[in-house]
Design a protein around this motif. Structure first.
Motif, short mmCIF file in Angstrom:
data_model
loop_
_atom_site.label_atom_id
_atom_site.label_comp_id
_atom_site.label_asym_id
_atom_site.label_seq_id
_atom_site.Cartn_x
_atom_site.Cartn_y
_atom_site.Cartn_z
N SER A 239 11.17 56.77 -24.45
CA SER A 239 10.13 56.13 -23.63
C SER A 239 8.90 55.74 -24.42
O SER A 239 8.17 54.83 -24.02
N LEU A 240 8.64 56.44 -25.54
CA LEU A 240 7.41 56.23 -26.29
C LEU A 240 7.69 55.99 -27.76
O LEU A 240 8.64 56.54 -28.31
N ALA A 252 0.84 57.07 -20.26
CA ALA A 252 2.21 57.60 -20.28
C ALA A 252 2.38 58.92 -19.54
O ALA A 252 3.48 59.24 -19.08
N ARG A 255 4.46 59.74 -16.18
CA ARG A 255 5.92 59.78 -16.12
C ARG A 255 6.43 61.21 -15.97
O ARG A 255 7.37 61.48 -15.23
#
Length: 358
Positions: A239-240, A252, A255
């Motif tokens: 995701s990052l 972020a 999430r």
């Protein structure tokens, strides 16, 4: 019925009174209070004075002996910072919580505990987190509602009655049931981390938290477990990437429903930010108020079990006052145990639903 000295001690601990203080407030002698706690049967006037001083109903002291929690069986996150009175009050709240859930479980079918003993993984808490996720079949995805997940796996979640930063969370096993108490003074994100931390204690230090590992080691293990459980490595890395600013962290963190500092620490642990960036982002987050709070936060979770139970009881005309009367507790003790956890839900509750005991 016989007067219970243990119940007197429990009520005194809940009110954070010493025996001498209780004697002074009730207009009794120290010796009288001591005798009452140690098996001597007091006369009705003495009981009345004690009950008035403690703001507990007199009948509380004539009920069956309470469940007494031993300090060594409970995981206190800040044991070194706690005063004896704070610890004793929290333990007494735990006993009242057991009584409350005993009352609820006699009327509803609650989920059975579905935790596994991961004590062999104490030195590998991230592995333990992955194994529990696999056991629960949730893979690496973010957890939508942490408390509901825990309750569906049989964890009995209650509010921590102590409005005290030295007592932020604790957990224990009582028989086959795991209990978790959470302080509602913190941000929702930090409460989520506390909940995952206590889950770590429940599975890593199975049934014997304080004896399984030295306190510092046990806390470190539970922290690492919580970080890995809430923010699985595979999901974080997919995701990052290229994290270099506080604004990226803030964007972020929603999430995984964790604090900005917790996410930054996880990224550093996984080698996704350099030491220089780590330090720089900590400073920036501190300037923006994220060291002590979450200016951009998430909604606090509530208990699905307590919400559904109280809604059904209300439908049947049973109030919190009625529950308190049945338990012989002051209403404030019941309210403290369910504070901010039993709010009315605005959406359809997740399964499993509660079934009434016939």
């Amino acid at each position: 019925m016989m007067f219970s000295g243990e119940r007197l001690r429990l009520a005194r601990h809940r009110r954070k009174m010493s025996g001498k203080e209780l004697a002074a407030v009730s207009g009794l002698t120290d010796v009288t209070v001591s005798k009452a706690e140690n098996g001597h049967q007091p006369d009705p006037e003495t009981v009345r004075r004690l009950a008035t001083a403690l703001s507990y109903p007199s009948r509380f002291f004539y009920m069956d002996e309470p469940e007494i929690l031993e300090p060594k069986a409970v995981s206190f996150r800040s044991l070194k910072k706690m005063k004896a009175a704070e610890r004793n009050a929290a333990l007494a709240a735990g006993a009242n919580g057991i009584a409350l859930y005993g009352w609820i479980s006699s009327r509803f079918h609650l989920p059975r505990a579905d935790l596994i003993d991961l004590s062999r993984e104490q030195d590998r808490p991230s592995v333990a987190a992955r194994l529990l996720r696999q056991h629960w079949g949730i893979g690496d995805r973010p957890i939508g509602n942490l408390l509901r997940l825990f309750e569906s796996k049989g964890i009995r979640v209650l509010s921590l009655a102590e409005r005290n930063h030295n007592v932020d969370a604790y957990s224990f096993w009582h028989g086959d049931s795991p209990y978790m108490f959470l302080n509602q003074m913190k941000t929702a994100e930090r409460s989520n981390f506390d909940a995952a931390h206590e889950l770590g204690h429940l599975v890593l230090h199975f049934h014997a938290q304080a004896e399984s590992a030295p306190e510092d080691d046990a806390e470190r293990q539970a922290n690492n477990f919580a970080s890995a459980f809430l923010m699985p490595e595979a999901d974080v890395k997919s995701s990052l990437s290229s994290i270099y600013s506080a604004s990226q962290i803030i964007k972020a963190k929603g999430r995984w429903k964790v604090s900005a500092m917790a996410l930054l620490q996880r990224l550093f642990q996984l080698g996704m930010v350099t030491e220089w960036n780590h330090r720089s982002i900590i400073i920036d987050l501190g300037r923006m108020g994220y060291r002590t709070g979450e200016p951009v936060g998430v909604e606090r979770e509530s208990s699905a079990v307590l919400s559904k139970a109280f809604a059904e009881l209300w439908r049947r005309g049973i109030t919190k006052n009625d529950i308190a009367d049945d338990l012989g507790l002051p209403l404030d003790e019941v309210e403290a145990l369910v504070f901010d956890l039993a709010g009315v839900q605005s959406h359809k509750p997740d399964r499993p639903s509660l079934a009434l005991v016939p």
